[in-house]
Structure formats: C-alpha cells, structure tokens
Design an enzyme around this catalytic site. Structure first.
Site, PDB file in Angstrom:
ATOM      1  N   SER A 127      -0.611 -19.305 -28.440  1.00  0.00           N
ATOM      2  CA  SER A 127       0.650 -20.025 -28.566  1.00  0.00           C
ATOM      3  C   SER A 127       1.793 -19.055 -28.877  1.00  0.00           C
ATOM      4  O   SER A 127       2.028 -18.122 -28.119  1.00  0.00           O
ATOM      5  CB  SER A 127       0.508 -21.129 -29.623  1.00  0.00           C
ATOM      6  OG  SER A 127       1.531 -22.090 -29.493  1.00  0.00           O
TER       7      SER A 127
ATOM      8  N   ASP B 106      -3.235 -28.470 -21.290  1.00  0.00           N
ATOM      9  CA  ASP B 106      -2.319 -28.076 -22.363  1.00  0.00           C
ATOM     10  C   ASP B 106      -0.926 -28.595 -22.024  1.00  0.00           C
ATOM     11  O   ASP B 106      -0.221 -28.035 -21.192  1.00  0.00           O
ATOM     12  CB  ASP B 106      -2.297 -26.550 -22.493  1.00  0.00           C
ATOM     13  CG  ASP B 106      -1.548 -26.078 -23.736  1.00  0.00           C
ATOM     14  OD1 ASP B 106      -0.821 -26.898 -24.344  1.00  0.00           O
ATOM     15  OD2 ASP B 106      -1.688 -24.904 -24.105  1.00  0.00           O
TER      16      ASP B 106
ATOM     17  N   HIS C  23      -4.625 -27.199 -25.937  1.00  0.00           N
ATOM     18  CA  HIS C  23      -4.018 -26.028 -26.573  1.00  0.00           C
ATOM     19  C   HIS C  23      -5.008 -25.430 -27.573  1.00  0.00           C
ATOM     20  O   HIS C  23      -4.855 -25.579 -28.786  1.00  0.00           O
ATOM     21  CB  HIS C  23      -2.730 -26.494 -27.262  1.00  0.00           C
ATOM     22  CG  HIS C  23      -1.803 -25.400 -27.672  1.00  0.00           C
ATOM     23  ND1 HIS C  23      -1.167 -24.580 -26.775  1.00  0.00           N
ATOM     24  CD2 HIS C  23      -1.383 -24.987 -28.901  1.00  0.00           C
ATOM     25  CE1 HIS C  23      -0.393 -23.733 -27.424  1.00  0.00           C
ATOM     26  NE2 HIS C  23      -0.517 -23.950 -28.715  1.00  0.00           N
TER      27      HIS C  23
END
Length: 760
Positions: free
Chosen positions: A349, A469, A499
């Site tokens: 991320s 995601d 994610h």
C-alpha cells in the site's frame, strides 16, 4: 494444497551432491538409490539418538513401515519413494490421502521418480514446501540442523536462516535529508530504526519506507474526513495544463563531526514478517517513516518527491553519500559501516507506493523493490475521470486526511505545542491545492504521478497486486508495469485477493522466489535463478498459478448490450438516500441484486471469454441536465464456486521465519460457492468524457458518445456463465453522493462492451 513451484533452480547432479554434502548429508554417488534415501531420512531425525524409532513411524508401503523396508532386500520403487516423500513433507497417510498416486496428481507434485536421479530428487525434495508452508530445508534449519553462526549458508541459490535473531542489534540514527519541508530554516532529520544481525560481513538491507510506522493519528484523521453528500459541480469548459517539474534538493555540506559510538536503541517495532524472514538470513532490516513523522522533523508532504527524497536520503547514507547523526543534538555523526550499500524496499500500500516513487529517482544503491498493492498515481487513488472518487472502503478520505493520519509529530505533545500552528497552515495549503471541489487533474496531482518518471527506473522490480483490490485499484499496477523500461528485470504477481499480502500463502512459493532474487541482486550470488515476468492466479479453480506474457492485449471482442433505451434515475427517496449514506454496503447489495437506481444487462456467454486488460464501455448516453455522473460495474453473476478475496488462516503459527523466530500463520484464498464476483468497475464525470485534461459542457438531452475505461483485470469466464453489466450514477462507496433530480438515458442499440481477449 497444490504445488506451484517457481523458486526451485534446476541443478546438476554434481552441484546437488556438493550442496547436500555441505549440509551434512552423507550421500554417495556410488551407493544405491535405496541406501542414499535411507541415509537422507536418518539425517532428518537428527534430534533422535536412535533414528530407528522415527523411521519406524513412516510407512514405505501400505503393509510395511520404512524401517522394515530398509532392513529388507526389496528394491526402491516409485511407490515407496513417493509415499516416503509425502510423509517427510508432513502429509499423513489415511488423513491427508489414501491413494498416493491420485494425491500426487492433485498436488501437481514437482518430483517424478527416477532411480538414477535419487541425489537430485533428494535435493529437490529439500527445496519443496511442506504441508506447513515451509520448505523442508527451512523446516530442518528452523529445528537447529545448522548452527546460527552469523554467516551465510546457501542451498539451491537461497540463503538459509543461520543468523542469530536472539542477539540482534537495534539502533536508531537520524539521517539529514536535503529538504526543509516545514520551512524552519533547518534541514529535515529522518529517524531510522535499524535491526541487524551481528556479523563480520557487510550486510545488504531491506528497507520498509512506511509513513505509518511511528504511529498514526486516527482522531485527527476522523475529524478531517469529508462528507460525501454534495451536488456534482458543473464545471466551466476549459483545458487543463500541467508541466513536468524536476525536484531540486537543497544543498548539504560535508560533515566534519566526530564519529559517535553511543547510539539510541529500542526494544520493539512492529515488523513485517517477510523482513523477519530475511533478517534471519543475513539481511538488515530498517524502518523509515520519513518527513513529518514522530522522531523526524519536517512536514508530511504526502506523496510528492520531497517525501520520496526523505527516504532516498537514507539510501544515500547507506552508501556514504549523506550524513546521519546519533541524535537530534547533532554532536556526532554515524556511518553505516556495517552495510554493503545494496537495498531492496518492501511493503504494501503506502509502503509499496514509496518504493515505486524511490525507484523512479534512479538512486544508486537501490537494487530492487518489492512493492505490493502500490499506488503509481495519487490522482487515480483519490480521483477518477474528473470525479472525486474515494478508495474502496474509505468514503470521505482524501490526501489531506491521510496527511492528518500520518503526521505523527502531533502525537508528541512537545512537537504539537511548538509546531501545530504552522502545521495547520501547511495542511490548509495542501487542502486547497488538491481541489476537492472539481475533482480535476492539476499540478498538485501531477507532482504526485510517478508514471511520468517510470523511464528512470533502473533497479529490478517486483509487484504484487490483487485483482479484487478496490482500495488501490488494479489500474495502479497495470499502468506502472506497462510503463517500465524494457531494459530492466520486472516481475508481477497478480492474485485474486483484495488489499492483502501474499508471502505466506500455501499455493505460491513467493518467499523462496524473493530469496533467490535477493541473493542474486544484494549478495551477488550467481545462482542462475530465472523468475517468469508475470504470474497470474487462475480464478476458475483453487491454488492454480499460471505464467502470462502480458497484462493487457490488443485483441478485442465487442459484445452488444441490447436494443432498448434504458433510463437511469439519479434521485433516491430521502429515507433510502440516508440509509445508503450510512451503510454503503447496503447500497452495493441492492445494486448487485438489481434493486437500486440502475440499468442492468445480463449477457449469457456462448463461449469462453478470457479477459486480459482494460474493458471499455462504449455508450450512447444523454443527460436530462447539464451534468452527469456515470458509474459501471461488471459482474460474473450466478451461483458457482469462486475464490474468495480474503485469505483465511489454514494454520496459526506453522511458518517459522528463522530458528524459532517470528512465527506466522499459513494462509490461502478459500474456494467456495457464492452469488457473484465483481470483475471490474469504473466511474466518470461526463464533463471529462473525452479525456482527463478536457472539461466539456454537457448539452441537456443531447446524445453523447462516451468511452468509459474500467479497471484492468485478467479474468476467465466460461461458456454458460452470465456477464452482468450494471450502469448507474451515484456509487455510495466511491463517488460523491449527489441526490439531485436528473436522469441518464442509454441507447443500448448504439452501445457495446469492448473486451480485451487473452490469446491462447
């Protein structure tokens, strides 16, 4: 379980015998295959003073235990080898399987018995994963088969866990960055947490650039969240222009301070278990949060090249090009005399995002990045096609909200007292610059777009990304991966999850593949390892990974949508609008069932549809007003078994990342029946229907041709499946919630779904 083994390096007989001897296995090319296998098995039971006892607990045949077999005159056969190999890897006869041959086929077992190749089979078996999720050699080392001598030991081109994680050095330094982001007249200092094994050899470094690691301010974050209920602004017709601006660091001076010895220490930091895995294998770990975080100075500039520079300065320090101090008092400097200067960045991320940004600087010393679920353009994270568009699961978030979350200097009361007033001024400037009112691309977002500098990347690149995601959407990796220079080594793992990290999944040997790559790049080991450029998780069955050549094909198939005129009403009743605003999940459930304000088209497939790339909706549309928001989702619709998007724990702590160090669960995506699967989605302000930089007017009740590109994906639909197309206006999870009374009309007779098709 099913084997998808990408990490094993094919090895010659001579090299296999040599590596086995280095591990202490007493094998001999002159011995029979049966004798070598017995010697190997007895070595596995190194904890036992009498190996007859554990050997008798294995079976060689359904009616004979292993001890009896090796004491007999019977010859070694495929049946015996396979049965013993399965048990050595932790599979239990009568529990995990009854018929070994059928079970081996189900596993896609990578070793095929040949009596003349027994040494190579044993070598391969050691490099093969056990039921627990560890390779057999890693499992043996974790039990103490090799001593922790703080030196490198390799097997099949990979480093083994022989560094003592009970005697780690934990220290803090403060790197001077060529920045003054808080405008206080002082160069910013960047706190660096270092964890390294004791070693006489220079160590490579795994660096996690994480703005979260020094703490997050959830209270400030929540106060800063924006209300999504607002009217869609009618924008003036115009052309947007931006310019590429090189980041210019400030000048720094050579440091003449004495070398300090007494460094700040720490006892614990929240670590990343993939880093822990490499820490036990001779790779230092460092965690850096960058400007504007607790322990550092500066302002949280959130995504621009000033923030990137604060991480780059640390790589410069590891290579002797920047100064670090023992403390904020700056009385002594400290040098990274323990480091070999070669760095790989890690993390998911925001962390992976910083890795991408760093790679685009071309900084010397950055040899490789492992960037998971990473952003390549911040505009595409918080905006889409001229719309404010929240990341999945986080309605109301924007980049300045993220600034509040990660500006952890305000968690230190003294820093808050001294600096908060000025911080609020800088934060307000950021809030204005991101232009939440229009949702348009501008210079602020261009300065946070790493794609324009992708040509400068020279390190090896590994990306992982989930095709489910909807936080960091698949377009982020699609665009950066396809923009990478052809001159570098690049790899992409596309999984069917959301994610999430994937290093501890049962079905893919990601850890071991990264081990082989990092030994090549950071330790200079000539291991001849070759990893496919792209590996995709098959969505049609459990635990199946396949090589792919490209992400995005030019071959297309046009699907007609029908002949009707469909009306999409934007307005909801007050109670329904409020309910969906409070719980966007309820709006999604209604949408997928056809109970929201929407147009719904079901297409029954008459043949397989292997999607690879960016689906485009080409629509003939008109709006009853001079504004319009268009949302679309594509579903694989109907009850059948599909992969879930969130991995579940198969075991709680079966993976040992060293020698009784940093244990973690083994995980996998479940395969179970459900009603639908989102394949892709997309959103557009119809004023941006031609391109991102052109703002057009919307003539009332006049037909427009719109091309709406959806999120790229690779997804295989089979003959007889139903492809559901959903067209609507407000998306309560992602877009602004404009409840004004307008409607869109779609002419299906002049509309198509354009699908990129994977070649055979």
């Amino acid at each position: 379980m099913r084997y998808n083994q990408f990490s094993y390096i094919p090895t010659s007989l001579e090299r296999a015998a040599e590596e086995l001897k280095e591990l202490g296995f007493d094998l001999d090319l002159q011995k029979t295959a049966k004798a070598n296998l017995e010697s190997f098995l007895r070595k596995l039971f190194f904890h036992y003073p009498d190996s007859d006892y554990p050997l008798s607990h294995l079976i060689a045949k359904n009616d004979m235990d292993a001890l009896s077999f090796f004491q007999s005159e019977q010859e070694l056969s495929k049946e015996v080898f396979d049965l013993l190999a399965l048990q050595v890897l932790g599979f239990i006869p009568g529990v995990d399987f009854t018929e070994a041959d059928a079970f081996l086929d189900k596993l896609a077992f990578p070793i095929h018995f040949d009596e003349t190749e027994i040494i190579k089979h044993i070598h391969h078996l050691l490099a093969t994963r056990c039921k627990s999720g560890m390779t057999l050699i890693d499992d043996l080392v974790s039990q103490g088969m090799l001593t922790m001598d703080n030196d490198y030991h390799f097997f099949n081109g990979k480093s083994l866990a022989t560094f003592d994680t009970s005697q780690l050095i934990r220290e803090v330094v403060y790197v001077e960055a060529p920045l003054d982001t808080d405008q206080d007249g002082q160069l910013d200092l960047i706190k660096v947490n270092i964890i390294r094994p004791q070693s006489q050899k220079p160590l490579p470094t795994l660096m996690t650039p994480s703005p979260y690691h020094q703490g997050i301010n959830e209270v400030a974050n929540d106060k800063k969240l924006y209300r999504m209920e607002k009217e869609l602004v009618v924008k003036k017709r115009r052309q947007i222009t931006v310019e590429d601006r090189d980041f210019i660091p400030l000048e720094t001076q050579p440091c003449k301070l004495p070398i300090g010895q007494n460094l700040e220490s720490f006892s614990y930091i929240n670590s990343y278990s993939l880093n822990d895995y490499f820490l036990a294998r001779g790779f230092a770990n460092i965690y850096v949060s960058g400007v504007g975080t607790a322990g550092s100075t500066g302002f949280m500039t959130s995504g621009d090249y000033a923030q990137i520079e604060s991480f780059k300065a640390v790589i410069d320090w590891l290579n002797g090009r920047a100064t670090a101090y023992t403390s904020h008092s700056k009385t002594h400097q400290v040098r990274a005399d323990w480091a070999n200067g070669l760095v790989c960045t890690t993390g998911k991320s925001y962390l992976g995002t910083m890795s991408t940004g760093l790679a685009t600087t071309g900084v010397d010393g950055l040899a490789m990045i492992i960037a998971e679920s990473a952003i390549s353009s911040w505009y595409n994270y918080y905006r889409e096609n001229g719309l404010v568009c929240s990341p999945g699961g986080y309605p109301g978030e924007d980049l300045d909200v993220l600034t509040e979350l990660t500006y952890s200097r305000n968690l230190l009361a003294g820093d808050y007292l001294r600096h908060n007033d000025h911080y609020q001024e800088l934060l307000n400037q950021q809030s204005q610059a991101l232009d939440r009112q229009s949702g348009d691309y501008n210079q602020f977002w261009h300065d946070r777009n790493y794609l324009k500098n992708a040509h400068q990347i020279k390190c090896d690149v590994v990306y992982t990304h989930g095709l489910q995601d909807w936080n960091v959407k698949p377009r982020q990796v699609y665009e950066i991966f396809n923009a990478l220079p052809s001159t570098i080594n690049k790899h992409l793992f596309l999984h069917q999850g959301e994610h999430v990290y994937m290093h501890n999944w049962q079905s893919i040997d990601f850890r071991e593949s990264m081990n082989a790559l990092l030994c090549q790049k950071l330790l200079g080991l000539a291991n001849d390892f070759s990893l496919p450029e792209m590996i995709w998780q098959d969505n049609t069955c459990p635990q199946n990974w396949q090589e792919r050549k490209v992400f995005g094909t030019s071959t297309i198939k046009e699907l007609d949508l029908g002949q009707e005129l469909l009306l999409i009403d934007n307005h909801y009743g007050e109670d329904e609008f409020k309910a969906y605003g409070k719980d966007f999940r309820a709006s999604k459930a209604a949408l997928f069932k056809g109970k929201a304000n929407q147009a719904l088209i079901d297409i029954l497939l008459e043949e397989d549809l292997p999607i690879n790339g960016e689906i485009v909706l080409q629509l003939k549309v008109k709006s009853s007003e001079n504004k319009g928001l268009l949302s679309a989702q594509i579903l694989d619709y109907g009850k059948k078994k599909r992969l879930g998007d969130l991995p579940i724990a198969l075991t709680q702590s079966s993976i040992d990342n060293g020698q009784n160090f940093s244990r973690e669960p083994l995980k996998e995506l479940p395969f179970r029946e459900d009603s639908y699967r989102v394949i892709s989605k997309g959103f557009m302000n119809l004023q941006n229907r031609n391109n991102l930089s052109s703002i057009e007017t919307i003539p009332n009740n006049k037909w427009m041709t719109v091309r709406l590109p959806l999120q790229p994906t690779i997804y295989h639909l089979e003959k007889g499946d139903t492809l559901r197309v959903i067209l609507y206006t407000t998306d309560f999870e992602h877009t602004v919630r404009d409840n004004s009374n307008y409607a869109l009309t779609i002419d299906l007779s002049q509309s198509q779904l354009i699908v990129p098709i994977a070649s055979n």
